[in-house]
Design a protein around this motif. Sequence first.
Motif, PDB file in Angstrom:
ATOM      1  N   SER A 111     -15.617  -2.291   7.823  1.00 31.27           N
ATOM      2  CA  SER A 111     -14.566  -2.619   6.855  1.00 31.27           C
ATOM      3  C   SER A 111     -14.436  -4.120   6.632  1.00 31.27           C
ATOM      4  O   SER A 111     -14.040  -4.563   5.557  1.00 31.27           O
ATOM      5  CB  SER A 111     -13.224  -2.036   7.303  1.00 31.27           C
ATOM      6  N   GLY A 144      -1.842  -1.648  -4.763  1.00 33.54           N
ATOM      7  CA  GLY A 144      -1.720  -1.057  -3.442  1.00 33.54           C
ATOM      8  C   GLY A 144      -2.789  -1.505  -2.470  1.00 33.54           C
ATOM      9  O   GLY A 144      -2.817  -1.056  -1.326  1.00 33.54           O
ATOM     10  N   SER A 145      -3.686  -2.397  -2.918  1.00 33.39           N
ATOM     11  CA  SER A 145      -4.747  -2.887  -2.047  1.00 33.39           C
ATOM     12  C   SER A 145      -5.115  -4.308  -2.429  1.00 33.39           C
ATOM     13  O   SER A 145      -4.804  -4.764  -3.539  1.00 33.39           O
ATOM     14  CB  SER A 145      -5.986  -1.996  -2.147  1.00 33.39           C
ATOM     15  N   SER A 182      -8.125  -5.507  -2.993  1.00 35.44           N
ATOM     16  CA  SER A 182      -9.126  -5.530  -4.071  1.00 35.44           C
ATOM     17  C   SER A 182      -8.478  -5.328  -5.436  1.00 35.44           C
ATOM     18  O   SER A 182      -8.813  -6.029  -6.400  1.00 35.44           O
ATOM     19  CB  SER A 182     -10.196  -4.464  -3.819  1.00 35.44           C
ATOM     20  N   ASP A 183      -7.536  -4.391  -5.532  1.00 33.75           N
ATOM     21  CA  ASP A 183      -6.831  -4.172  -6.800  1.00 33.75           C
ATOM     22  C   ASP A 183      -5.978  -5.382  -7.165  1.00 33.75           C
ATOM     23  O   ASP A 183      -5.867  -5.743  -8.332  1.00 33.75           O
ATOM     24  CB  ASP A 183      -5.931  -2.931  -6.714  1.00 33.75           C
ATOM     25  N   SER A 237      -4.496  -9.677   4.172  1.00 34.25           N
ATOM     26  CA  SER A 237      -3.501 -10.219   3.253  1.00 34.25           C
ATOM     27  C   SER A 237      -3.344 -11.731   3.412  1.00 34.25           C
ATOM     28  O   SER A 237      -3.073 -12.434   2.440  1.00 34.25           O
ATOM     29  CB  SER A 237      -2.152  -9.525   3.452  1.00 34.25           C
ATOM     30  N   GLU A 279       0.812  -1.220   0.000  1.00 36.63           N
ATOM     31  CA  GLU A 279       0.000   0.000   0.000  1.00 36.63           C
ATOM     32  C   GLU A 279       0.847   1.273   0.000  1.00 36.63           C
ATOM     33  O   GLU A 279       0.323   2.365  -0.241  1.00 36.63           O
ATOM     34  CB  GLU A 279      -0.952   0.007   1.198  1.00 36.63           C
ATOM     35  N   GLY A 339      -7.611  -4.516   4.413  1.00 37.12           N
ATOM     36  CA  GLY A 339      -7.557  -5.763   3.661  1.00 37.12           C
ATOM     37  C   GLY A 339      -6.871  -6.863   4.450  1.00 37.12           C
ATOM     38  O   GLY A 339      -5.960  -6.610   5.236  1.00 37.12           O
ATOM     39  N   LEU A 359      -2.021  -3.987   4.852  1.00 39.42           N
ATOM     40  CA  LEU A 359      -2.711  -3.498   3.656  1.00 39.42           C
ATOM     41  C   LEU A 359      -4.035  -2.845   4.033  1.00 39.42           C
ATOM     42  O   LEU A 359      -5.106  -3.203   3.535  1.00 39.42           O
ATOM     43  CB  LEU A 359      -2.955  -4.651   2.672  1.00 39.42           C
ATOM     44  N   GLY A 360      -3.982  -1.870   4.960  1.00 39.23           N
ATOM     45  CA  GLY A 360      -5.196  -1.198   5.383  1.00 39.23           C
ATOM     46  C   GLY A 360      -6.136  -2.186   6.047  1.00 39.23           C
ATOM     47  O   GLY A 360      -5.750  -2.988   6.877  1.00 39.23           O
TER      48      GLY A 360
END
Length: 278
Positions: free
Chosen positions: A213, A67-68, A70-71, A95, A42, A93, A90-91
Motif C-alpha cells: 500500500s 473520501g481518499s 487520491s480523490d 494525510s 473516508e 493514504g 484515511l486508510g
Amino acid sequence: METNPEIGGTGSEVDGRSLSLFRYSESVGEEPAKIRIFVLDEQPLLRQGISAYLNSQPDMMVCGEAGSVSDARRKIAECQPQFVVTALRLGAGDSLKLIKELKTQNPGLCVLVYSAFEESVFAERAMRAGASGYVMKQAPSEKLAIAVREIMKGGIYVSRELALRAFRKTLQRPRKDNHTLRSGNCLEELSNREMHIFQLLGSGLGTRQIAASLNLSVKTIESHRENIKHKLRLRSSEEVRERAAKWVEQSLSGEEHTFRRAGHRPKLRSVVPVTTET
C-alpha cells in the motif's frame, strides 16, 4: 437605468460606461464571498455531517468532498478551494504527506485537521506538515466553525489545553544532556512514517500488505516496525500489534462518540491483528 441622485449627471466615460454606474453599484454593496471549503474524510456519514454543518454557516460553503487521498488530489485541483478540512485516518493514504503537497502547490491554502487521534501526539505533526489548526472530533461542532474563521484571519487554532501544554514545555529547564524533559508519551517519539505504519498495523494489516500500500519493501516495513518496538519499549512484534490495535480501537471509539452526537450509530470496523506474517 436612472442615475444615482446623490451623484447626478452621467459622469465621465470609462470603457463606454459612466462612472456614475460604477459608483451606483458600489453604493448598493454586495455580500462578502463565502469561504470555499473542501472536506476530506473516508467516513461518508461523518463527511456529509461536517459538510452540512459548514454549509449552515452564513459565511461558508462546501465546494467539494473526497473520501481518499487520491480523490482529494484530483478534486481539490478542480474545485480550487480556499480552505481544506481533513481527517487524519484515511486508510493507507498519508494525510500528513498530502498536507505538505497541498501547501507546496498552493502556500495560501488554509488547512484544518480534525481527528479522533490524541491532540498531544498529532497536532504538532499536522502543524509541521503545513496545517494551521487541529480540532478533536469529540469537540463541540461550533469549535469547527470558530477554527475556520480564526485560521482565515491568519491565526492558528488548537485547544486551550494544548496551547497551555506547549507554553509549559517552553518553560521547562533543559537537562544537562540538553534534552528537554519528556512528557512520558512514547508515541511522541515515533516519526511520521512510523506513526503511519503503527496505525496500519493496528488496523489489522500485515507487513506485506502495508509494504504494497505504501510502495515500500517488506524489509523497510519490518525495519520501521523494529524501530517502533524499541521506541515503545515493547518486547516483540506481537506486542507492537497488540498495542497498535488497542490504540486504533480507542481512536475509533472517539469517532463513534462523534457519530452518536450527530444521531448516527455506525458499525465500526473490527480491528483484527494479523499474526500469520512476521
